[in-house]
Design a protein around this motif. Structure first.
Motif, mmCIF file in Angstrom:
data_model
loop_
_atom_site.group_PDB
_atom_site.id
_atom_site.type_symbol
_atom_site.label_atom_id
_atom_site.label_comp_id
_atom_site.label_asym_id
_atom_site.label_seq_id
_atom_site.Cartn_x
_atom_site.Cartn_y
_atom_site.Cartn_z
ATOM 1 N N ARG A 157 -1.880 -3.107 -4.777
ATOM 2 C CA ARG A 157 -2.401 -2.076 -5.670
ATOM 3 C C ARG A 157 -2.777 -2.773 -6.961
ATOM 4 O O ARG A 157 -2.272 -3.862 -7.253
ATOM 5 N N ILE A 164 -5.413 -9.333 7.706
ATOM 6 C CA ILE A 164 -5.473 -8.519 6.488
ATOM 7 C C ILE A 164 -4.270 -7.589 6.496
ATOM 8 O O ILE A 164 -4.035 -6.906 7.503
ATOM 9 N N ASP A 176 -0.779 -2.908 9.030
ATOM 10 C CA ASP A 176 -0.330 -1.884 8.085
ATOM 11 C C ASP A 176 0.981 -2.364 7.467
ATOM 12 O O ASP A 176 1.987 -2.504 8.188
ATOM 13 N N SER A 212 -2.499 -4.402 4.528
ATOM 14 C CA SER A 212 -2.858 -3.343 3.581
ATOM 15 C C SER A 212 -2.093 -2.080 3.913
ATOM 16 O O SER A 212 -1.677 -1.884 5.058
ATOM 17 N N TYR A 231 -9.312 1.212 5.892
ATOM 18 C CA TYR A 231 -10.374 0.725 4.979
ATOM 19 C C TYR A 231 -11.244 -0.316 5.676
ATOM 20 O O TYR A 231 -12.356 -0.628 5.234
ATOM 21 N N GLY A 238 -7.179 -0.933 -5.708
ATOM 22 C CA GLY A 238 -6.396 -1.869 -4.893
ATOM 23 C C GLY A 238 -7.285 -2.998 -4.412
ATOM 24 O O GLY A 238 -8.470 -3.049 -4.713
ATOM 25 N N PRO A 249 -5.056 0.397 6.303
ATOM 26 C CA PRO A 249 -5.783 -0.368 7.337
ATOM 27 C C PRO A 249 -7.126 0.264 7.711
ATOM 28 O O PRO A 249 -8.067 -0.446 8.050
ATOM 29 N N GLU A 285 -8.315 -3.707 -1.400
ATOM 30 C CA GLU A 285 -9.037 -3.525 -0.115
ATOM 31 C C GLU A 285 -10.533 -3.780 -0.248
ATOM 32 O O GLU A 285 -11.123 -4.532 0.552
ATOM 33 N N CYS A 317 -3.559 -7.222 0.422
ATOM 34 C CA CYS A 317 -4.171 -6.205 -0.455
ATOM 35 C C CYS A 317 -3.078 -5.521 -1.258
ATOM 36 O O CYS A 317 -2.228 -4.827 -0.710
ATOM 37 N N TRP A 370 6.478 -7.143 1.973
ATOM 38 C CA TRP A 370 5.514 -8.263 1.990
ATOM 39 C C TRP A 370 6.149 -9.507 2.596
ATOM 40 O O TRP A 370 5.533 -10.202 3.418
#
Ligand SMILES: Nc1ncccc1[N+](=O)[O-]
Length: 247
Positions: free
Chosen positions: A114, A5, A36, A7, A12, A144, A10, A146, A112, A66
């Protein structure tokens, strides 16, 4: 199954350490790695977004972090590639069938973004080397992706062998492929048999499994007709027996 994942929040994903999924992780049934996105920025402010080309409100996530994150997690040339799952309001609706399909995958990577989104070139470029699923969990706006990832990861991981205590409880889920495909579940009861003068429906105490199964299907049909008429409309009339038609 491996789950990555990415994001900017993190923290979250701390909930993924509790309850069933926590147990599954400790048992090695699922390997969840949270990253992160800011680890792939190089400026002092660890910038991940910027104003949208063409104008408009909000910010768009920059492609560079990304691209570097996905390259680090899925190094180009890696033989086995994951499915990249991007939660977005503009995605295909996430369904139980999709959860079942994801649960059969050896590796999922969740990006993830926004709400305003990730620069579209990120998905475009990723599609060159891995399957990408843009999915949405509902027609409403979150800040977002998440929370959507928490929803999807929970729906998927509970289907993995060894996560739920009783594997049977998956087969008669609402929306489960097969008999329950377009039905929601009916009411459920447990002890005591009477509570505040309300008794449990007799049939459930009868031990007559045929009658109980019919009663449950009848209740599921009723609830589907009331709560989800659009699903009820999809029920193939040929699969309804005389009792069902009474509903
Ligand atoms: N509804 C959503 N809002 C923001 C991000 C993702 C979303 N979704 O449904 O996956």
């Amino acid at each position: 199954m491996r789950i990555d994942i990415v994001s900017i929040f993190p923290e979250y994903f701390a909930p993924l350490d509790v309850s069933l999924l926590g147990k599954a992780r400790r048992r090695g049934v699922v390997d969840v790695r949270v990253h992160d996105l800011r680890d792939w920025t190089h400026d002092r402010h660890r910038t991940v977004d910027d104003t949208p080309y063409g104008g408009g409100p909000g910010m768009v996530m920059k492609p560079e972090p990304w691209g570097e994150a996905l390259d680090a997690i899925v190094p180009p040339g890696t033989p086995a590639v994951p499915r990249l799952v991007v939660p977005t309001p503009s995605g295909r609706p996430f369904t139980q069938a999709q959860a079942v399909a994801f649960a059969a995958e050896p590796w999922l990577v969740f990006a993830c973004g926004r709400y305003e989104g990730i620069d579209s070139r990120v998905v475009e470029e990723a599609r060159q080397r891995m399957p990408v699923d843009e999915v949405g969990i509902g027609d409403y706006v979150l800040a977002g992706g998440e929370v959507a990832v928490l929803v999807i990861v929970e729906a998927v991981s509970r289907l993995l062998p060894g996560v739920l205590g009783n594997a049977d409880s998956v087969t008669d889920d609402s929306f489960a492929p097969g008999a329950m495909e377009t039905l929601v579940e009916g009411p459920v009861y447990t002890k005591p048999p009477v509570w505040r003068d309300r008794a449990v429906p007799e049939v459930l105490l009868s031990g007559d499994h045929g009658a109980i199964a019919r009663w449950r299907r009848d209740q599921a049909l009723r609830r589907t007709v009331v709560h989800r008429p659009e699903l009820a409309a999809k029920i193939d009339p040929d699969t309804l027996d005389a009792d069902d038609r009474r509903v």
